[in-house]
Design an enzyme around this catalytic site. Structure first.
Site, PDB file in Angstrom:
ATOM      1  N   ARG A   1      23.721 -16.316  60.948  1.00  0.00           N
ATOM      2  CA  ARG A   1      22.395 -15.703  60.824  1.00  0.00           C
ATOM      3  C   ARG A   1      22.454 -14.304  60.232  1.00  0.00           C
ATOM      4  O   ARG A   1      21.466 -13.792  59.742  1.00  0.00           O
ATOM      5  CB  ARG A   1      21.707 -15.622  62.183  1.00  0.00           C
ATOM      6  CG  ARG A   1      21.491 -16.972  62.837  1.00  0.00           C
ATOM      7  CD  ARG A   1      21.100 -16.812  64.270  1.00  0.00           C
ATOM      8  NE  ARG A   1      22.219 -16.211  65.012  1.00  0.00           N
ATOM      9  CZ  ARG A   1      22.153 -15.773  66.261  1.00  0.00           C
ATOM     10  NH1 ARG A   1      21.024 -15.868  66.932  1.00  0.00           N
ATOM     11  NH2 ARG A   1      23.208 -15.261  66.857  1.00  0.00           N
TER      12      ARG A   1
ATOM     13  N   ARG B   1      18.667  17.074  50.583  1.00  0.00           N
ATOM     14  CA  ARG B   1      17.854  17.615  51.681  1.00  0.00           C
ATOM     15  C   ARG B   1      18.775  18.441  52.555  1.00  0.00           C
ATOM     16  O   ARG B   1      19.806  17.969  52.999  1.00  0.00           O
ATOM     17  CB  ARG B   1      17.209  16.499  52.480  1.00  0.00           C
ATOM     18  CG  ARG B   1      16.156  15.729  51.690  1.00  0.00           C
ATOM     19  CD  ARG B   1      15.422  14.771  52.605  1.00  0.00           C
ATOM     20  NE  ARG B   1      14.511  13.935  51.893  1.00  0.00           N
ATOM     21  CZ  ARG B   1      13.179  14.025  51.962  1.00  0.00           C
ATOM     22  NH1 ARG B   1      12.628  14.950  52.721  1.00  0.00           N
ATOM     23  NH2 ARG B   1      12.423  13.190  51.291  1.00  0.00           N
TER      24      ARG B   1
ATOM     25  N   HIS C   1      22.547  20.645  58.984  1.00  0.00           N
ATOM     26  CA  HIS C   1      22.710  19.276  58.479  1.00  0.00           C
ATOM     27  C   HIS C   1      21.999  19.119  57.142  1.00  0.00           C
ATOM     28  O   HIS C   1      20.926  19.673  56.918  1.00  0.00           O
ATOM     29  CB  HIS C   1      22.114  18.276  59.485  1.00  0.00           C
ATOM     30  CG  HIS C   1      22.050  16.895  58.945  1.00  0.00           C
ATOM     31  ND1 HIS C   1      20.880  16.322  58.487  1.00  0.00           N
ATOM     32  CD2 HIS C   1      23.021  15.972  58.759  1.00  0.00           C
ATOM     33  CE1 HIS C   1      21.138  15.105  58.050  1.00  0.00           C
ATOM     34  NE2 HIS C   1      22.425  14.872  58.204  1.00  0.00           N
TER      35      HIS C   1
ATOM     36  N   HIS D   1      19.587  22.027  57.033  1.00  0.00           N
ATOM     37  CA  HIS D   1      18.568  22.364  58.020  1.00  0.00           C
ATOM     38  C   HIS D   1      19.141  22.485  59.427  1.00  0.00           C
ATOM     39  O   HIS D   1      20.099  21.803  59.772  1.00  0.00           O
ATOM     40  CB  HIS D   1      17.485  21.275  58.055  1.00  0.00           C
ATOM     41  CG  HIS D   1      16.845  21.020  56.741  1.00  0.00           C
ATOM     42  ND1 HIS D   1      16.466  19.768  56.347  1.00  0.00           N
ATOM     43  CD2 HIS D   1      16.517  21.845  55.717  1.00  0.00           C
ATOM     44  CE1 HIS D   1      15.912  19.821  55.140  1.00  0.00           C
ATOM     45  NE2 HIS D   1      15.939  21.080  54.741  1.00  0.00           N
TER      46      HIS D   1
ATOM     47  N   ASP E   1      14.244  24.306  50.210  1.00  0.00           N
ATOM     48  CA  ASP E   1      15.695  24.162  50.374  1.00  0.00           C
ATOM     49  C   ASP E   1      16.441  24.975  49.314  1.00  0.00           C
ATOM     50  O   ASP E   1      17.495  25.549  49.606  1.00  0.00           O
ATOM     51  CB  ASP E   1      16.117  22.703  50.311  1.00  0.00           C
ATOM     52  CG  ASP E   1      15.715  21.915  51.552  1.00  0.00           C
ATOM     53  OD1 ASP E   1      15.194  22.520  52.510  1.00  0.00           O
ATOM     54  OD2 ASP E   1      15.927  20.690  51.556  1.00  0.00           O
TER      55      ASP E   1
END
Length: 175
Positions: A23, A59, A119, A62, A168
């Site tokens: 599956r 990104r 991060h 932060h 950023d």
């Protein structure tokens, strides 16, 4: 789940151990009891998604400073990222050092990021989704960041960002 500490204290690679059959697969991605047994008391208060349609979207980096500091479990559910954690704890022996991991929907790996760690990530494929489990819940207006290319860190990104937000891009160097 397998928990592998990185060279940055508290930053841990979390690997799912999928059960496969005809599956497909089934895997546990978070269990407070297993995390606690591994020395990581983590019970998320919030789950968020970052959808990134473009390859080489950057990104970060932060973090939320005390008293709003967060812990995060970061995982990719579609696509691939170069995920980075930078130690911003002045008392830490690894202050200003970084670690990275490739997170993907295929490898089912996550990165646990404790308080005091910045991060960020760079998408390696288009249409990449990153899911964050966060504790405590995010506090708007309390976020902070440092530059992704700060020479104090010397992060070796696999590519230059093609897309980065003005916020950023405007963070100051940490040095």
């Amino acid at each position: 789940m397998r928990f592998t500490p990185t060279e940055i204290a508290g930053v841990v690679r979390v690997e799912a151990e999928p059960h496969r059959d005809d599956r497909g697969l089934f895997a546990r991605l978070h269990c407070p009891e297993e995390f606690a047994a591994a020395g990581i008391p983590f019970e998320p208060a919030q789950t968020s998604i970052s959808r990134n349609p473009h390859r080489h979207t950057l990104r970060g980096l932060h973090f939320q400073p005390a008293p709003y500091a967060e812990t995060k479990l970061v995982r990719v559910t579609q696509g691939r990222v170069f995920d980075v954690a930078v130690d911003l704890r002045p008392e830490s022996p690894t202050y200003r050092r970084w670690t990275a991991a490739e997170l993907s929907a295929e490898n089912l790996m996550a990165l646990f990021i404790p308080e005091g760690i910045a991060h960020g990530f760079l998408t390696l494929e288009p249409d990449t989704d990153v899911v964050y489990q966060i504790a405590p819940a995010f506090r708007p207006g309390r976020e902070a960041g440092v530059r992704w290319d700060d020479p104090a860190f010397g992060i070796q990104w696999p590519a230059a960002p093609a897309l980065i937000s003005p916020r950023d891009a405007a963070y100051a160097d940490h040095g």
